[in-house]
Write a protein that holds these residues in place. Structure first.
Motif, PDB file in Angstrom:
ATOM      1  N   GLN A 411       0.856  -1.183   0.000  1.00  0.00           N
ATOM      2  CA  GLN A 411       0.000   0.000   0.000  1.00  0.00           C
ATOM      3  C   GLN A 411       0.898   1.241   0.000  1.00  0.00           C
ATOM      4  O   GLN A 411       1.778   1.374   0.865  1.00  0.00           O
ATOM      5  N   LEU A 428       0.412  -8.604   4.571  1.00  0.00           N
ATOM      6  CA  LEU A 428       0.258 -10.028   4.275  1.00  0.00           C
ATOM      7  C   LEU A 428      -1.129 -10.335   3.722  1.00  0.00           C
ATOM      8  O   LEU A 428      -2.130  -9.811   4.211  1.00  0.00           O
ATOM      9  N   ILE A 444      -3.421 -13.027  12.135  1.00  0.00           N
ATOM     10  CA  ILE A 444      -2.086 -12.752  12.710  1.00  0.00           C
ATOM     11  C   ILE A 444      -2.037 -13.147  14.196  1.00  0.00           C
ATOM     12  O   ILE A 444      -1.094 -13.823  14.611  1.00  0.00           O
ATOM     13  N   LEU A 485       6.119  -6.003  12.177  1.00  0.00           N
ATOM     14  CA  LEU A 485       6.794  -7.040  12.947  1.00  0.00           C
ATOM     15  C   LEU A 485       6.010  -7.304  14.223  1.00  0.00           C
ATOM     16  O   LEU A 485       5.607  -6.379  14.912  1.00  0.00           O
ATOM     17  N   GLY A 604      -5.249   5.387   7.009  1.00  0.00           N
ATOM     18  CA  GLY A 604      -6.699   5.311   6.836  1.00  0.00           C
ATOM     19  C   GLY A 604      -7.343   6.552   6.244  1.00  0.00           C
ATOM     20  O   GLY A 604      -8.524   6.807   6.478  1.00  0.00           O
ATOM     21  N   TYR A 625      -6.947   4.617   1.544  1.00  0.00           N
ATOM     22  CA  TYR A 625      -7.655   4.281   0.311  1.00  0.00           C
ATOM     23  C   TYR A 625      -7.790   5.489  -0.616  1.00  0.00           C
ATOM     24  O   TYR A 625      -8.026   5.323  -1.799  1.00  0.00           O
ATOM     25  N   PRO A 630      -4.264  -1.532  -0.572  1.00  0.00           N
ATOM     26  CA  PRO A 630      -3.100  -2.416  -0.751  1.00  0.00           C
ATOM     27  C   PRO A 630      -3.243  -3.146  -2.095  1.00  0.00           C
ATOM     28  O   PRO A 630      -4.343  -3.542  -2.462  1.00  0.00           O
TER      29      PRO A 630
HETATM   30  P1  C2E Z   1      -1.681  -2.109  10.185  1.00  0.00           P
HETATM   31  O1  C2E Z   1      -0.233  -2.417  10.259  1.00  0.00           O
HETATM   32  O2  C2E Z   1      -2.163  -0.972  10.975  1.00  0.00           O
HETATM   33  O3  C2E Z   1      -2.007  -1.964   8.638  1.00  0.00           O
HETATM   34  C1  C2E Z   1      -2.863  -1.028   8.117  1.00  0.00           C
HETATM   35  C2  C2E Z   1      -4.193  -1.621   7.881  1.00  0.00           C
HETATM   36  O4  C2E Z   1      -5.103  -0.593   7.534  1.00  0.00           O
HETATM   37  C3  C2E Z   1      -4.198  -2.586   6.682  1.00  0.00           C
HETATM   38  O5  C2E Z   1      -5.143  -3.578   6.971  1.00  0.00           O
HETATM   39  C4  C2E Z   1      -4.717  -1.725   5.587  1.00  0.00           C
HETATM   40  O6  C2E Z   1      -5.315  -2.427   4.528  1.00  0.00           O
HETATM   41  C5  C2E Z   1      -5.708  -0.878   6.309  1.00  0.00           C
HETATM   42  N1  C2E Z   1      -5.952   0.393   5.646  1.00  0.00           N
HETATM   43  C6  C2E Z   1      -5.079   1.193   5.055  1.00  0.00           C
HETATM   44  N2  C2E Z   1      -5.692   2.286   4.576  1.00  0.00           N
HETATM   45  C7  C2E Z   1      -6.997   2.182   4.872  1.00  0.00           C
HETATM   46  C8  C2E Z   1      -8.160   3.010   4.635  1.00  0.00           C
HETATM   47  O7  C2E Z   1      -8.097   4.073   4.046  1.00  0.00           O
HETATM   48  N3  C2E Z   1      -9.349   2.559   5.096  1.00  0.00           N
HETATM   49  C9  C2E Z   1      -9.448   1.386   5.744  1.00  0.00           C
HETATM   50  N4  C2E Z   1     -10.659   0.985   6.147  1.00  0.00           N
HETATM   51  N5  C2E Z   1      -8.387   0.563   5.995  1.00  0.00           N
HETATM   52  C10 C2E Z   1      -7.177   0.975   5.557  1.00  0.00           C
HETATM   53  P2  C2E Z   1      -4.838  -5.078   6.770  1.00  0.00           P
HETATM   54  O8  C2E Z   1      -4.009  -5.304   5.564  1.00  0.00           O
HETATM   55  O9  C2E Z   1      -6.126  -5.791   6.895  1.00  0.00           O
HETATM   56  O10 C2E Z   1      -3.944  -5.455   8.002  1.00  0.00           O
HETATM   57  C11 C2E Z   1      -4.428  -5.433   9.273  1.00  0.00           C
HETATM   58  C12 C2E Z   1      -3.343  -5.579  10.303  1.00  0.00           C
HETATM   59  O11 C2E Z   1      -2.743  -6.870  10.245  1.00  0.00           O
HETATM   60  C13 C2E Z   1      -2.180  -4.644  10.107  1.00  0.00           C
HETATM   61  O12 C2E Z   1      -2.516  -3.419  10.649  1.00  0.00           O
HETATM   62  C14 C2E Z   1      -1.098  -5.338  10.859  1.00  0.00           C
HETATM   63  O13 C2E Z   1      -1.203  -5.076  12.230  1.00  0.00           O
HETATM   64  C15 C2E Z   1      -1.424  -6.773  10.616  1.00  0.00           C
HETATM   65  N6  C2E Z   1      -0.558  -7.276   9.528  1.00  0.00           N
HETATM   66  C16 C2E Z   1      -0.717  -7.236   8.205  1.00  0.00           C
HETATM   67  N7  C2E Z   1       0.302  -7.826   7.575  1.00  0.00           N
HETATM   68  C17 C2E Z   1       1.170  -8.235   8.542  1.00  0.00           C
HETATM   69  C18 C2E Z   1       2.448  -8.901   8.530  1.00  0.00           C
HETATM   70  O14 C2E Z   1       3.028  -9.222   7.501  1.00  0.00           O
HETATM   71  N8  C2E Z   1       3.010  -9.170   9.739  1.00  0.00           N
HETATM   72  C19 C2E Z   1       2.422  -8.802  10.913  1.00  0.00           C
HETATM   73  N9  C2E Z   1       3.049  -9.093  12.057  1.00  0.00           N
HETATM   74  N10 C2E Z   1       1.241  -8.168  10.950  1.00  0.00           N
HETATM   75  C20 C2E Z   1       0.621  -7.885   9.777  1.00  0.00           C
END
Ligand code: C2E
Ligand code: MG
Ligand code: MG
Length: 655
Positions: A411, A428, A444, A485, A604, A625, A630
């Motif tokens: 993203q 992820l 996660i 992480l 966000g 967004y 992403p």
């Molecule tokens: P995060 O690190 O706070 O990631 C940002 C989340 O906000 C992402 O959700 C993203 O898609 C979402 N987001 C970004 N912009 C907007 C927006 O404008 N509106 C809305 N409604 N959502 C937005 P995602 O991809 O579902 O990931 C959720 C959480 O999962 C992440 O929060 C992170 O804590 C965890 N995560 C994702 N990938 C990994 C990873 O590879 N490793 C670890 N340890 N955690 C991960």
């Protein structure tokens, strides 16, 4: 002329089986409960089989012997032994059917009507035998005291045959309910017994039937009664294999019943305090208490600290029993010198409504159900299935990893100062039907609890390095990529080393890798984590503080420093949309963070109004967004190229 050699052998063989069962296997045959409930126990019925066979053989041998001797009143004894033979032989046939019904579970859960009809032919036949001295319908002795068949002898043979046929029926009808090995054993027994009957029909003088049956019972004793593989060595109750067997039978025969699961939740603590022997004694005590409560045979030890009780009821009786079990855990358990208070999580699963297949039941058992509630408590079915879902997700996650279904999406993070994308966050994704629409926020934490996070973290890290190397030209616009992480990853002591090994393999500079740590994780920071962060910083990695402004925001984090970016959680931004106080708070927060010298990333951002608000407050990096969701790697590359070609349009790009 009859030869009693086979009958005598039958007698000796059966006697040996009986002695062995009642001595060596004594425990198995000590069955509690009413006579009616005992009849539903395979082992108890096996004893009845042996006894009937023993008495049949004895009366037959005795009867033949009496034909060769004479003494006063011999006629009475001859008559008596014939009657006894018929009595026990008929008993033998009903026990045979009952035994098969117990092995495959068809005996359980049937009503009184079924059993009334079931025993009716037996009772009629035995009445015929008992009243025969008056009626002579079954057999009679002539003046020379020689045996003759009576007009209704066919009824006795017919009833015997009826039960054998019924046994065949239950065996073949519910054959799937028993394991293959058991099925082969019973099949062989049936063939052997039938062969004896056929040979005896052709050569009545050989008297071979009971001998064939004794051999068959010997085989049952060795194969089906030998249940040491089904016994839990510590508690002496049935074990998990037996639990699976019992449930398979009950489910195959469409029974409605309940399984009460009992998990001791504080066993771990006591295991550390007391010796293994003491804990074993306690478990034995617990098991025998449950056994008494469960009416004998229905208690299973399903693991170190888990028990299951089968109750043939899916209504209030099961719930009442569960409550009774819970109540017991409100009191102390005493064993030798130790007195302690065990805590239990008790759950009731109704079959088939809540678990129709053995797999489901075993999943529930394996879900390690217990809530964070302390003290003994009832776990509702909803809670139980939530545990199960989480475990299923863990399994799905494991298989997704094994099958190469993990993906990394990107993203964009947009710089308000430079007016183009200067970074991206790696997120992820799992390319699998089962995970469609499921957020990493759901899986996660499961990956963290199960330890899978380590593998996942390494995968994401390697993917990001590969991306930077393979697409150097397009990725050139990116100063760095942010990776999330988990705090759990810091628990592995060679984190920095593993990262370095992967990174150097891709020849990517550490400064292009920015590690996001959530605020809550940094709260839990251990000494090891601080050390690893320091080590990574020295190697050139940078850090961002993620989700700032959620939970217990700790401003002192900011003073401690060490971060390149502070990422403000989207919830704060969205609150600001509705609430003037939140708006002022967000504004001031952005200004403070900027004044402290950090970059502020607002997460966000979806609308132009939000973009304007945070930009005006001084936020210099934007993610949301409004710019892009992403994207999979290829789309993200296209996005970067498109932006490079018309950079001035990027702020208008609202998708
Ligand atoms: P995060 O690190 O706070 O990631 C940002 C989340 O906000 C992402 O959700 C993203 O898609 C979402 N987001 C970004 N912009 C907007 C927006 O404008 N509106 C809305 N409604 N959502 C937005 P995602 O991809 O579902 O990931 C959720 C959480 O999962 C992440 O929060 C992170 O804590 C965890 N995560 C994702 N990938 C990994 C990873 O590879 N490793 C670890 N340890 N955690 C991960
Ligand atoms: Mg993040
Ligand atoms: Mg975040």
């Amino acid at each position: 002329m009859y030869t009693v050699n086979f009958e005598s052998a039958a007698f000796i063989l059966t006697l040996v089986c009986l002695i062995y069962s009642l001595t060596v296997k004594r425990r198995q045959y000590r069955v509690s409960g009413s006579f009616f409930s005992k009849l539903q126990n395979q082992h108890f019925v096996f004893l009845l089989l042996l006894l009937s066979n023993l008495f049949s053989a004895a009366s037959s041998v005795g009867g033949v012997w009496l034909t060769e001797v004479t003494f006063p009143n011999v006629g009475f004894w001859r008559y008596l032994l014939h009657a006894l033979y018929f009595f026990f032989h008929t008993t033998l046939s009903i026990c045979f059917t009952l035994y098969i019904m117990n092995v495959n579970g068809t005996s359980i859960g049937r009503g009184r009507l079924f059993y009334s009809l079931f025993v009716l032919p037996y009772i009629l036949a035995e009445l015929l035998v008992l009243t025969n001295s008056y009626t002579g319908l079954a057999f009679y002795m002539d003046d020379a005291m020689v045996y003759h068949r009576g007009p209704m002898i066919a009824v006795l043979y017919g009833v015997g045959a009826l039960y054998i046929v019924l046994g065949f029926y239950f065996f073949f009808r519910y054959n799937q309910a028993v394991s293959r090995a058991d099925s082969i054993a019973i099949g062989t027994v049936i063939v052997m017994a039938s062969l004896g009957i056929v040979i005896q029909a052709v050569r009545p003088d050989l008297l071979v039937e009971l001998f064939a049956e004794s051999l068959a019972f010997l085989m049952l004793m060795i194969l089906l009664e030998e249940r040491s593989g089904h016994i839990d060595l510590v508690t002496g109750t049935l074990n998990r294999v037996a639990f699976a067997d019992a449930n398979r039978r009950l489910m195959q025969t469409n029974q409605h019943y309940s399984v009460i699961l009992v998990r001791i939740t504080n066993m771990d603590m006591y295991s550390k305090l007391f010796s293994g022997r003491e804990m074993e004694k306690l478990l034995m005590q617990l098991a025998s208490w449950l056994t008494e409560l469960g009416g004998g045979q229905n208690v299973f030890s399903c693991g170190q600290e888990e028990f299951a009780v089968l109750v043939m009821d899916s209504g209030p009786a099961a719930a009442a029993l569960a409550q009774k079990i819970l109540d017991r855990f409100e009191q102390d358990w005493k064993s030798g010198d130790i007195t302690l208070r065990l805590e239990a999580a008790v759950a009731v699963v109704r079959v088939p409504n809540e678990a129709a297949h053995l797999d489901q039941l075993e999943d529930l058992l394996a879900s390690s159900y217990h809530t964070s509630k302390t003290g003994s408590h009832l776990v509702s079915y909803d809670e139980l299935s939530a545990f199960q879902r989480s475990r299923n997700m863990e399994l799905a996650l494991r298989s997704a990893i094994e099958n190469g279904k993990l993906r990394v999406w990107y993203q964009p993070i947009w710089s308000a100062e430079q007016q183009h994308t200067i970074a991206a966050e790696a997120l992820l994704r799992i390319d699998d039907e089962e995970f469609r629409g499921v957020s990493p926020e759901v899986y996660i934490p499961i990956a963290e609890k199960s330890g899978l996070i380590r593998e996942i973290g390494m995968f994401v890290f390697a993917e990001v390095c590969r991306f930077l190397r393979d697409h150097a030209k397009d990725a050139d616009a990116l100063e760095y990529i942010e990776l999330n992480l988990s705090v759990y990853q810091f628990m592995y002591d060679n984190l920095a080393e593993s990262f370095e090994e992967i990174r150097s393999g891709f020849d990517v500079s550490a400064s292009r890798l920015n590690i996001e740590i959530t605020e809550s994780a940094s709260e839990q920071a251990t000494a090891g984590m601080a050390e690893a962060m320091e080590e990574l910083r020295t190697l050139g990695y940078t850090f961002s503080l993620d989700d700032f402004g959620t939970g217990y925001s700790n401003l002192s984090r900011l003073v401690k420093g060490g971060y390149l970016n502070i990422k403000i959680d989207r919830s704060l931004l969205w609150d600001a949309d509705r609430n003037p106080d939140a708006r002022r708070l967000l504004n001031s927060l952005i200004q403070i963070i900027r004044k402290l010298g950090y970059n502020v990333v607002q997460e966000g951002v979806e609308t132009p109004a939000q973009l304007e608000r945070v930009s005006e407050a001084g936020c210099n990096l934007i993610q949301g967004y409004y710019f892009s969701r992403p994207l999979p790697e290829a789309d993200f590359l296209r996005y970067l190229r498109a932006e490079r070609e018309r950079p001035e349009k990027s702020t208008e790009n609202n998708n």
